[in-house]
Enzyme design. Sequence first.
Site: not given
Ligand SMILES: Cc1ncc(COP(=O)(O)O)c(C=O)c1O
Length: 314
Positions: A159
């Site tokens: 991330k």
């Molecule tokens: C690109 C992306 N995909 C998916 C998610 C969903 O991830 P999470 O459920 O861990 O927030 C996020 C959010 O963080 C994101 O930025």
Amino acid sequence: MAVNNYEHVWHNGKFIPWREATIHVSAHALHYASSLFEGMRCYDTVHGPAIFRLKDHTVRLVNSAKVYRMDLPYSGEQLAEAIVELVRVNNVKHCYIRPLAFRGVGEMGVNPLKNPIEVYIMAWAWGKYLGDEALRNGVDVCISSWQRIAPNTLPAMAKAAANYMNAQLMKMEALTNGYSEGISLDVTGHVSEGSGENIFVIRDGKIYTPPLSSSVLPGITRDSVITLALEMGYPLSEENISREALYIADEVFLTGTAAEVTPIRSVDRIVVGKGQPGPVTRALQERFLAIVQGQAEDKYGWLTLCNQPVTAGH
Ligand SMILES: Cc1ncc(COP(=O)(O)O)c(C=O)c1O
């Protein structure tokens, strides 16, 4: 949405006031995107403020750092403790929490290895990410003309702020054209994810979601919804999804910390199912929200309670 911030910010082990949480313009991250982050929610549960899947979020941050050869000066456990403290010192019932680790001020140039690593954690009040109506009635999305980052270009499992330049292109294009969100395709043309959400498709009673190899972030809400769907007896498969499968699906929904479980009512102006949240989406959304709000038994140990206020001591 303006940031409705909370006063105390955690910086390298100390609490500082929000207005002092600033960085110099020469910071490496500003020039070369050398920044990683997390996003988690603290819910106002019937048992007090509780953070959803704290450990999994800190583990993902530690993993993102590993991918980028960033030696975080704090362990996942230390970060988790700091996050709970932050909720306590800010004395809030619910908030969105944003840990951020980046390469700070030092040398200029692409090589990041000599720049110090700064870690901040901030919190603010964040309502419904895609709008108040979104959770109830669903959102209209488009397929983005921007593809998701290809494997072995930028690591999708980390991330990292850099990934969000791709996400911003998707988001701006979607908003400009009157949609709430854009869905990207991966480099092979299969469905990947939204700019900040994972995606699920339902057809003939079966649930599908793209595999991690479709350049998706390993979403923690995605993982939670997979767990709940299996527990509730729905057949579920992680497999490549073609674009047209979204058009002919019975139901489609997005998952994410910010978006929670948000139904999709149309894709490229093609109505999904009956154009309103379907029964499987509703059932999963209700179950998810009941758990995060502490109304249903937390049998997976997903909530970390953070009551007992403490003093900040800047
Ligand atoms: C690109 C992306 N995909 C998916 C998610 C969903 O991830 P999470 O459920 O861990 O927030 C996020 C959010 O963080 C994101 O930025």
